[in-house]
Write a protein that holds these residues in place. Structure first.
Motif, short mmCIF file in Angstrom:
data_model
loop_
_atom_site.label_atom_id
_atom_site.label_comp_id
_atom_site.label_asym_id
_atom_site.label_seq_id
_atom_site.Cartn_x
_atom_site.Cartn_y
_atom_site.Cartn_z
N LEU A 137 26.66 -23.24 -39.99
CA LEU A 137 28.05 -23.04 -39.58
C LEU A 137 28.39 -21.61 -39.94
CD1 LEU A 137 29.59 -26.41 -40.89
CD2 LEU A 137 28.38 -25.95 -38.75
N ASN A 138 27.99 -20.72 -39.07
CA ASN A 138 27.92 -19.28 -39.38
C ASN A 138 29.25 -18.59 -39.06
OD1 ASN A 138 26.76 -16.94 -40.24
ND2 ASN A 138 25.70 -16.51 -38.31
N SER A 139 30.29 -19.06 -39.72
CA SER A 139 31.62 -18.50 -39.50
C SER A 139 32.49 -18.91 -40.67
CB SER A 139 32.21 -19.01 -38.18
OG SER A 139 33.50 -18.48 -37.97
N THR A 140 33.71 -18.42 -40.68
CA THR A 140 34.69 -18.90 -41.66
C THR A 140 35.90 -19.49 -40.95
OG1 THR A 140 35.67 -16.68 -41.79
CG2 THR A 140 33.99 -17.23 -43.42
N ASP A 141 35.80 -19.63 -39.63
CA ASP A 141 36.91 -20.17 -38.86
C ASP A 141 36.34 -20.73 -37.55
OD1 ASP A 141 39.32 -20.82 -37.72
OD2 ASP A 141 39.81 -18.77 -37.12
N GLY A 142 36.31 -22.05 -37.41
CA GLY A 142 35.77 -22.61 -36.18
C GLY A 142 35.63 -24.11 -36.25
N ASN A 143 35.28 -24.71 -35.10
CA ASN A 143 35.12 -26.15 -34.98
C ASN A 143 33.77 -26.45 -34.33
OD1 ASN A 143 38.12 -27.31 -35.50
ND2 ASN A 143 38.24 -25.37 -34.38
N TYR A 144 33.05 -27.43 -34.87
CA TYR A 144 31.71 -27.79 -34.40
C TYR A 144 31.71 -29.28 -34.07
CZ TYR A 144 30.66 -23.29 -36.59
OH TYR A 144 30.66 -21.96 -36.94
N PHE A 145 31.57 -29.61 -32.78
CA PHE A 145 31.72 -30.97 -32.30
C PHE A 145 30.39 -31.56 -31.85
CE2 PHE A 145 35.63 -28.70 -31.51
CZ PHE A 145 36.65 -29.60 -31.79
N ILE A 146 30.19 -32.86 -32.14
CA ILE A 146 29.15 -33.60 -31.44
C ILE A 146 29.70 -33.89 -30.04
CG2 ILE A 146 27.97 -35.82 -31.33
CD1 ILE A 146 27.65 -35.76 -34.28
N LEU A 147 28.90 -33.59 -29.04
CA LEU A 147 29.39 -33.66 -27.66
C LEU A 147 29.75 -35.07 -27.22
CD1 LEU A 147 27.03 -31.12 -25.87
CD2 LEU A 147 29.54 -31.07 -25.84
N LYS A 148 28.93 -36.02 -27.54
CA LYS A 148 29.14 -37.35 -26.99
C LYS A 148 30.16 -38.14 -27.81
CE LYS A 148 25.64 -40.18 -29.34
NZ LYS A 148 24.56 -41.15 -29.13
N SER A 149 30.76 -39.10 -27.16
CA SER A 149 31.65 -40.04 -27.83
C SER A 149 30.82 -41.01 -28.66
CB SER A 149 32.49 -40.79 -26.80
OG SER A 149 33.32 -41.73 -27.43
N ILE A 150 31.32 -41.38 -29.83
CA ILE A 150 30.60 -42.25 -30.75
C ILE A 150 31.38 -43.55 -30.90
CG2 ILE A 150 29.66 -42.49 -33.09
CD1 ILE A 150 29.77 -39.40 -33.26
N ASP A 151 30.71 -44.66 -30.73
CA ASP A 151 31.36 -45.96 -30.85
C ASP A 151 31.32 -46.41 -32.31
OD1 ASP A 151 32.58 -48.35 -30.32
OD2 ASP A 151 30.77 -49.33 -29.56
N PHE A 152 32.29 -45.93 -33.09
CA PHE A 152 32.35 -46.29 -34.50
C PHE A 152 32.81 -47.74 -34.66
CE2 PHE A 152 32.73 -41.67 -34.95
CZ PHE A 152 31.92 -41.42 -36.04
N PRO A 153 32.10 -48.56 -35.42
CA PRO A 153 32.63 -49.88 -35.79
C PRO A 153 33.70 -49.73 -36.87
CG PRO A 153 30.51 -49.54 -36.83
CD PRO A 153 30.75 -48.33 -35.96
#
Length: 421
Positions: free
Chosen positions: A143-159
């Motif tokens: 995470l080569n920054s001090t300001d940003g957002n890193y998303f998993i692309l796909k939707s996750i079906d959390f129980p």
């Protein structure tokens, strides 16, 4: 000549000892120096100092005498106590009580990504790339920054009941926050929601160098649900294994063999999660390396699986890479299995280790057998299970439950099975 005499008198005045009450009178015409009360005050001061020194010495002698007396009494009291009382001490412990389930929902160790590239299953609005580290094996998302957002692309079906685990190496230089983990739900798919409170509701878990902070939110609410702890924060430039157990509204965080935070109601009622994001906050974050992200179901019905179905597949027995030593994170799973066996004394079990296909076949077979034996040994030594009720074996990579073609499928194949005999 008069000037010389005056100078001599002034020098003499400076050299004379004098108290506040002492008075010095000069009469240059008569060339006379009159000192009133100076000698008297000097003698008085010297007398006071002598008395104070004597008193101080006497007090010190008395204190030493009293200290010796107290020490002797304490020693006498200590010597008079029974030996059993001397051995009693206050002990406190907090162990891992979570139990990963038998379903792996997501796993990413970035093994499919090339060093220097951005990971294929992620997106971001800030700099990031895959790196290797000299302090740990495998590949890591920088995470080569001090300001940003890193998303998993796909939707996750959390129980409703799930466990998230990952390794994080915070950078030493920079702000206090290693990273924030956001779990949230969204009605309409949005690749990157960079709002402070993304989606319709969720939870922000702030992983910091000095503490842990959590904040449950809902866009329709004006308030938040906050938690905080200073127990076992993450350490810079070290591998920190963070475990988060979500059980409906309850969130628990584990780190360094302890439960560091337990919030019975940390999210709003009705919150549903389907997205995951790591966030770096401007001016407060240092950036980190992330790897071995795993999401599983939690708290399986071990009794039913083992006694009724005859086989329990566990992803809750932990080992380091290519090692056979059972890690402390395995405590909850082993404790539950030992409870089931204690309640059913007629049941005997075979413990079988399995690996993925990475590495040489003979090495994997040997590793799986050693891991099965280690689990058996732990149940016998630390959980009181009769050794005659347990067998162990290992089958290496010979019986996969999924193709060894993705990180998730490989994670499914790395397992320990408990088979009813």
């Amino acid at each position: 000549m008069k000037h010389v005499i005056a100078l001599f008198i002034v020098v003499a005045m400076i050299g004379l000892p004098c108290t506040v009450n002492g008075q010095i009178k000069l009469d240059l015409k008569k060339k006379v120096l009159t000192i009133d009360n100076v000698k008297k005050d000097v003698k008085t001061e010297q007398s006071k100092n002598t008395q104070q020194n004597k008193a101080s010495g006497q007090n010190q002698t008395n204190q030493q005498s009293q200290g010796t007396k107290v020490a002797d009494e304490a020693k006498a009291n200590s010597d008079s106590k029974p030996e059993t009382q001397e051995q009693v001490s206050l002990q406190s412990s907090s162990v891992y009580d979570f139990i990963p389930g038998d379903k792996v929902i997501l796993f990413d160790d970035f093994s499919q990504d090339a060093v220097g590239d951005f990971p294929a299953l992620w997106t971001a609005n800030a700099a990031g790339e895959i790196n290797t580290l000299n302090i740990a094996p495998g590949k890591w998302l920088n995470l080569n920054s001090t300001d940003g957002n890193y998303f998993i692309l796909k939707s996750i079906d959390f129980p409703k009941n799930f466990i998230i685990e990952f390794d994080i190496v915070p950078k030493k230089i920079g702000g206090r926050i290693a990273a924030g983990l956001i779990l949230y739900g969204e009605d309409k798919p949005k690749e990157m929601d960079v709002n402070p409170h993304p989606g319709t509701g969720g939870i922000l878990i702030s992983i910091e160098k000095e503490r842990w902070n959590t904040m449950g939110y809902k866009t329709s609410e004006n308030s938040t649900i906050n938690g905080s702890s200073v127990i076992n924060p993450v350490e810079p430039e070290k591998v920190n294994h963070v475990i988060i157990w979500a059980q409906n509204r309850r969130f628990r965080i584990y780190h360094k063999q302890a439960k560091v935070l337990d919030m019975p109601t940390n999210v709003f009622d009705g919150t549903k999660f389907n997205r995951l994001c790591f966030r770096l906050s401007r001016g407060a974050s240092c950036g980190s390396y992330i790897s071995n992200l795993r999401i599983t179901s939690a708290a399986p019905d071990m009794r039913s699986k083992l006694l009724t179905e005859g086989k329990l597949i566990s992803y809750g027995i932990y080992f380091d890479v290519n090692k056979d030593v059972v890690k402390p994170e395995s405590y909850g799973t082993l404790k539950e299995i030992s409870t089931v066996l204690a309640e059913n004394p007629e049941v005997k079990v075979k413990i079988v280790g399995h690996t993925d296909s990475d590495g040489a076949d003979p090495a994997n077979l040997d590793l799986s057998k050693r891991r099965g034996a280690s689990v058996r040994s732990e149940l016998v030594k630390n959980f009181g299970v009769d050794a005659s009720r347990l067998e162990s074996d290992g089958l290496g990579e010979t019986q996969p439950v999924a193709p060894n073609d993705t990180p998730v499928n490989k994670a499914l194949n790395r397992r320990v099975e408990f088979i009813k005999l």
